[in-house]
Design a protein around this motif. Structure first.
Motif, short mmCIF file in Angstrom:
data_model
loop_
_atom_site.label_atom_id
_atom_site.label_comp_id
_atom_site.label_asym_id
_atom_site.label_seq_id
_atom_site.Cartn_x
_atom_site.Cartn_y
_atom_site.Cartn_z
N LEU A 143 0.80 -1.22 0.00
CA LEU A 143 0.00 0.00 0.00
C LEU A 143 0.84 1.29 0.00
CD1 LEU A 143 -2.71 -1.29 2.48
CD2 LEU A 143 -2.79 -1.28 -0.02
N LYS A 144 2.16 1.14 0.04
CA LYS A 144 3.12 2.25 -0.12
C LYS A 144 3.10 3.28 1.00
CE LYS A 144 3.83 -0.03 -3.77
NZ LYS A 144 4.55 -1.26 -3.53
N ILE A 145 2.48 2.95 2.12
CA ILE A 145 2.52 3.77 3.33
C ILE A 145 2.18 2.86 4.50
CG2 ILE A 145 0.09 4.54 3.29
CD1 ILE A 145 1.30 7.38 4.15
N MET A 146 2.61 3.22 5.67
CA MET A 146 2.29 2.45 6.87
C MET A 146 0.86 2.79 7.31
SD MET A 146 4.43 1.53 10.26
CE MET A 146 5.87 1.74 9.32
N PHE A 147 0.15 1.80 7.85
CA PHE A 147 -1.16 2.02 8.44
C PHE A 147 -1.01 2.01 9.95
CE2 PHE A 147 -4.62 0.58 5.21
CZ PHE A 147 -4.09 1.41 4.25
N GLU A 148 -1.70 2.92 10.61
CA GLU A 148 -1.80 2.91 12.07
C GLU A 148 -3.24 2.58 12.42
OE1 GLU A 148 -0.78 5.60 16.00
OE2 GLU A 148 -1.49 6.63 14.20
N LEU A 149 -3.40 1.61 13.32
CA LEU A 149 -4.71 1.28 13.85
C LEU A 149 -4.85 1.94 15.21
CD1 LEU A 149 -4.75 -2.56 13.08
CD2 LEU A 149 -5.32 -0.64 11.55
N LEU A 150 -5.96 2.60 15.44
CA LEU A 150 -6.24 3.26 16.70
C LEU A 150 -7.50 2.63 17.28
CD1 LEU A 150 -5.82 6.94 15.49
CD2 LEU A 150 -4.20 5.66 16.88
N GLU A 151 -7.44 2.22 18.53
CA GLU A 151 -8.62 1.69 19.20
C GLU A 151 -8.82 2.48 20.48
OE1 GLU A 151 -10.47 -2.62 19.96
OE2 GLU A 151 -8.63 -2.27 21.11
N ASN A 152 -9.94 3.18 20.54
CA ASN A 152 -10.24 4.00 21.72
C ASN A 152 -11.12 3.23 22.68
OD1 ASN A 152 -8.84 6.33 20.79
ND2 ASN A 152 -10.52 6.69 19.36
N ASP A 153 -10.85 3.41 23.97
CA ASP A 153 -11.69 2.80 24.99
C ASP A 153 -13.10 3.41 24.91
OD1 ASP A 153 -9.46 1.38 25.88
OD2 ASP A 153 -8.95 2.90 27.37
#
Length: 157
Positions: free
Chosen positions: A146-156
């Motif tokens: 995908l040519k970029i890093m993905f960040e996953l965010l999980e909020n409480d």
């Protein structure tokens, strides 16, 4: 029929990009440049938590890595400026290898562990993870495809 939901919502269950992360050498200077460009107030930067609180892991190992962060809320999208310290991290390695500029795009997800396992099963490994006040993050190596890093965010909740 079983993959119909997967096709509609994709692997992450969302297609809404919530944040773009940009690596910088000087957060004060770059924050001011963004503030001046958009005619808005320069946000105060904050320092990520220490490893005992953040539980930062980089490439499967505990890391003392910290970074200065500045956030610009730009309507439906947030710009995150990141000035990493010298400890091993995805931020430091990426900045050393590629210089300043885009690091990741982020998505808010539910079921972080499941999403990490799903991405890893498609050869997109976990690079770095940690906790923040109110949730957790995970950087996935989606760069090859995908040519970029993905960040996953999980909020409480």
């Amino acid at each position: 029929m079983k993959n119909e939901t997967h096709v509609k919502t994709g692997i992450l269950g969302t297609k809404v990009i919530t944040q773009i992360g940009i690596l910088v050498e000087d957060i004060e200077k770059t924050s001011q440049a963004y503030a001046d460009f958009f005619g808005i107030d320069k946000p105060q930067w904050s320092l990520t938590d220490t490893v005992d609180i953040a539980q930062t892991e980089y490439k499967g190992q505990s890391s003392e890595a910290r970074a200065k962060l500045a956030f610009f809320d730009m309507g439906s999208l947030q710009l995150e400026l990141i000035e990493p310290d010298q400890h091993p991290s995805t931020w430091r390695d990426h900045l050393n290898e590629h210089g300043e500029g885009p690091h990741h795009i982020a998505f808010i997800v539910d079921g972080m562990k499941e999403k990490i396992q799903l991405l890893e099963s498609t050869h997109m490994p976990l690079v770095q993870k940690g906790e923040y006040t109110g949730g957790r993050y995970a950087y996935m190596d989606t760069f090859k495809d995908l040519k970029i890093m993905f960040e996953l965010l999980e909020n409480d909740r």
